[in-house]
Design a protein around this motif. Sequence first.
Motif, PDB file in Angstrom:
ATOM      1  N   LEU A  46     -19.618   3.131  -7.935  1.00  0.00           N
ATOM      2  CA  LEU A  46     -18.450   3.450  -8.752  1.00  0.00           C
ATOM      3  C   LEU A  46     -17.316   3.885  -7.838  1.00  0.00           C
ATOM      4  O   LEU A  46     -17.418   4.893  -7.142  1.00  0.00           O
ATOM      5  CB  LEU A  46     -18.786   4.578  -9.739  1.00  0.00           C
ATOM      6  CG  LEU A  46     -20.065   4.380 -10.577  1.00  0.00           C
ATOM      7  CD1 LEU A  46     -20.312   5.596 -11.460  1.00  0.00           C
ATOM      8  CD2 LEU A  46     -19.962   3.115 -11.416  1.00  0.00           C
ATOM      9  N   ASP A  47     -16.234   3.093  -7.843  1.00  0.00           N
ATOM     10  CA  ASP A  47     -15.145   3.366  -6.916  1.00  0.00           C
ATOM     11  C   ASP A  47     -14.029   4.121  -7.643  1.00  0.00           C
ATOM     12  O   ASP A  47     -13.282   3.530  -8.422  1.00  0.00           O
ATOM     13  CB  ASP A  47     -14.628   2.046  -6.327  1.00  0.00           C
ATOM     14  CG  ASP A  47     -13.848   2.274  -5.039  1.00  0.00           C
ATOM     15  OD1 ASP A  47     -13.659   3.435  -4.648  1.00  0.00           O
ATOM     16  OD2 ASP A  47     -13.429   1.265  -4.440  1.00  0.00           O
ATOM     17  N   GLU A  48     -13.950   5.411  -7.388  1.00  0.00           N
ATOM     18  CA  GLU A  48     -12.982   6.306  -8.046  1.00  0.00           C
ATOM     19  C   GLU A  48     -12.912   6.083  -9.552  1.00  0.00           C
ATOM     20  O   GLU A  48     -11.846   5.828 -10.112  1.00  0.00           O
ATOM     21  CB  GLU A  48     -11.596   6.162  -7.400  1.00  0.00           C
ATOM     22  CG  GLU A  48     -11.635   6.601  -5.955  1.00  0.00           C
ATOM     23  CD  GLU A  48     -10.244   6.780  -5.356  1.00  0.00           C
ATOM     24  OE1 GLU A  48      -9.306   7.082  -6.097  1.00  0.00           O
ATOM     25  OE2 GLU A  48     -10.135   6.638  -4.135  1.00  0.00           O
ATOM     26  N   PRO A  49     -14.057   6.220 -10.224  1.00  0.00           N
ATOM     27  CA  PRO A  49     -14.099   5.911 -11.655  1.00  0.00           C
ATOM     28  C   PRO A  49     -13.273   6.858 -12.504  1.00  0.00           C
ATOM     29  O   PRO A  49     -12.904   6.518 -13.612  1.00  0.00           O
ATOM     30  CB  PRO A  49     -15.584   6.053 -12.003  1.00  0.00           C
ATOM     31  CG  PRO A  49     -16.125   6.993 -10.984  1.00  0.00           C
ATOM     32  CD  PRO A  49     -15.363   6.685  -9.731  1.00  0.00           C
ATOM     33  N   THR A  52     -15.073  -1.445 -10.001  1.00  0.00           N
ATOM     34  CA  THR A  52     -14.002  -1.482  -8.998  1.00  0.00           C
ATOM     35  C   THR A  52     -12.968  -0.388  -9.257  1.00  0.00           C
ATOM     36  O   THR A  52     -12.925   0.199 -10.331  1.00  0.00           O
ATOM     37  CB  THR A  52     -13.292  -2.855  -9.016  1.00  0.00           C
ATOM     38  OG1 THR A  52     -12.817  -3.072 -10.333  1.00  0.00           O
ATOM     39  CG2 THR A  52     -14.245  -3.968  -8.639  1.00  0.00           C
ATOM     40  N   GLN A  53     -12.160  -0.157  -8.244  1.00  0.00           N
ATOM     41  CA  GLN A  53     -11.214   0.960  -8.295  1.00  0.00           C
ATOM     42  C   GLN A  53     -10.165   0.774  -9.397  1.00  0.00           C
ATOM     43  O   GLN A  53      -9.798   1.720 -10.061  1.00  0.00           O
ATOM     44  CB  GLN A  53     -10.544   1.085  -6.929  1.00  0.00           C
ATOM     45  CG  GLN A  53      -9.729   2.339  -6.780  1.00  0.00           C
ATOM     46  CD  GLN A  53      -9.403   2.613  -5.320  1.00  0.00           C
ATOM     47  OE1 GLN A  53      -9.797   1.878  -4.424  1.00  0.00           O
ATOM     48  NE2 GLN A  53      -8.666   3.678  -5.084  1.00  0.00           N
ATOM     49  N   ARG A  54      -9.688  -0.439  -9.566  1.00  0.00           N
ATOM     50  CA  ARG A  54      -8.697  -0.683 -10.612  1.00  0.00           C
ATOM     51  C   ARG A  54      -9.391  -1.176 -11.857  1.00  0.00           C
ATOM     52  O   ARG A  54     -10.353  -1.927 -11.779  1.00  0.00           O
ATOM     53  CB  ARG A  54      -7.701  -1.751 -10.142  1.00  0.00           C
ATOM     54  CG  ARG A  54      -6.891  -1.284  -8.988  1.00  0.00           C
ATOM     55  CD  ARG A  54      -5.412  -1.219  -9.337  1.00  0.00           C
ATOM     56  NE  ARG A  54      -4.691  -0.588  -8.243  1.00  0.00           N
ATOM     57  CZ  ARG A  54      -4.369  -1.222  -7.127  1.00  0.00           C
ATOM     58  NH1 ARG A  54      -4.694  -2.487  -6.963  1.00  0.00           N
ATOM     59  NH2 ARG A  54      -3.731  -0.590  -6.171  1.00  0.00           N
ATOM     60  N   LYS A  70     -13.199   4.001   2.151  1.00  0.00           N
ATOM     61  CA  LYS A  70     -14.267   4.121   1.149  1.00  0.00           C
ATOM     62  C   LYS A  70     -14.534   2.793   0.437  1.00  0.00           C
ATOM     63  O   LYS A  70     -15.677   2.345   0.365  1.00  0.00           O
ATOM     64  CB  LYS A  70     -13.906   5.196   0.105  1.00  0.00           C
ATOM     65  CG  LYS A  70     -13.721   6.581   0.682  1.00  0.00           C
ATOM     66  CD  LYS A  70     -13.387   7.600  -0.392  1.00  0.00           C
ATOM     67  CE  LYS A  70     -12.080   7.364  -1.131  1.00  0.00           C
ATOM     68  NZ  LYS A  70     -10.859   7.425  -0.296  1.00  0.00           N
ATOM     69  N   THR A  71     -13.468   2.179  -0.070  1.00  0.00           N
ATOM     70  CA  THR A  71     -13.638   0.921  -0.811  1.00  0.00           C
ATOM     71  C   THR A  71     -14.229  -0.152   0.102  1.00  0.00           C
ATOM     72  O   THR A  71     -15.142  -0.892  -0.291  1.00  0.00           O
ATOM     73  CB  THR A  71     -12.281   0.468  -1.404  1.00  0.00           C
ATOM     74  OG1 THR A  71     -11.848   1.457  -2.331  1.00  0.00           O
ATOM     75  CG2 THR A  71     -12.387  -0.862  -2.107  1.00  0.00           C
ATOM     76  N   THR A  72     -13.729  -0.227   1.323  1.00  0.00           N
ATOM     77  CA  THR A  72     -14.250  -1.226   2.262  1.00  0.00           C
ATOM     78  C   THR A  72     -15.735  -0.995   2.518  1.00  0.00           C
ATOM     79  O   THR A  72     -16.531  -1.936   2.531  1.00  0.00           O
ATOM     80  CB  THR A  72     -13.443  -1.188   3.581  1.00  0.00           C
ATOM     81  OG1 THR A  72     -12.056  -1.302   3.267  1.00  0.00           O
ATOM     82  CG2 THR A  72     -13.842  -2.314   4.507  1.00  0.00           C
TER      83      THR A  72
HETATM   84 MG   LIG Z   1     -10.439   2.922  -2.363  1.00  0.00          MG
END
Ligand SMILES: [Mg+2]
Length: 322
Positions: free
Chosen positions: A170-173, A96-98, A56-58
């Motif tokens: 939005l990556d796993e917000p 970003t995810q983090r 997903k992130t990629t």
């Molecule tokens: Mg990810």
Amino acid sequence: MNAAAPSPATPHAGGLVIDVRGLNKRFGDKHVVNDVSLQVRAGEIFGFLGPNGSGKTTCIRLMCGLLTPDGGSGTCLGYDILRDSARIKREVGYMTQRFSYWEDLTIRENLDFVARMYGLPDRRQAVDSALEDLGLATRSSQLAGALSGGWKQRMALAACLLHRPRLLLLDEPTAGVDPTARRDFWETLHQLASQGISVLVSTHYMDEAERCHKLAYLSYGRLLAQGTAEEIIAGEGLATWSVRGADLTALARELREAPGVAQTVAFGAALHVSGSDAALLERTLREAAAGRPLALEPVATSLEDVFIHMMRRSDDNYGSPA
Ligand SMILES: [Mg+2]
Ligand SMILES: Nc1ncnc2c1ncn2[C@@H]1O[C@H](COP(=O)(O)OP(=O)(O)O)[C@@H](O)[C@H]1O
């Protein structure tokens, strides 16, 4: 809420804010994104689902020009993802995810820093309205590091709205955010969408998947389904029964080996039993229930049933043994 108005429109074909075809990305010998094609319409909340490590992130990074694909092409906000990555990076709001802000700065200082990075002309005003829009005004002098997960995410969302993007990635917000804060966050996303801001959001939470206009499910870098929840459920072609009674754990073990049963999933006090051959599944269940105090009831197949089924199918096809 008086959220940021979208910036002036740039041309993009057919009202698509993301339109990518045949994206591929390898890291070493790992094929992390495998022939992914995906379309997101303006004003849509598009949910991106899939287990950890499914790519997903990629994918998100490929779509906004942060990574170059090994193959494939497409546009984001009408810009070519290969040639115009600088424009895309500037015009999307990417969370970003983090959590990636400064814990020892206040909310206001964090937003001001981001506004400065974007070179926003009227910084003070941009920060004030972002604080106001996201309900952060009364907390603006709190240190980011002292905030709960929910308020951190709100601040992060405010930061990626400062430059008034028309597309949010939005990556796993809401990972690690409590249920009330998650609900509020989703209310905000729907308000933004109603103002014409498009949102691509990755998530693990099934209740969030159900709040998206459209969904895509990724596994081992492959897109297994894309569409509305109804389309995805119908496409999987599963019949599902709810079974209630004593010792459902033993029953689940027994049923999993039985003809017509593709999977069993515990749903509270009931067991969801699904299979592709509705008649065979029913026969198996009626036989299992004969002479036993089990209550059987056909139910609508849920998104969760379907995602579990897809994950199993792709484990069988592409998964390596653990
Ligand atoms: Mg990810
Ligand atoms: N820069 C990288 N170099 C090598 N492998 C990577 C890199 N980024 C991601 N991966 C690998 O690609 C796979 C997919 O990762 P990712 O896109 O982060 O998945 P997800 O966001 O769905 O959890 C994982 O196996 C991950 O370890």
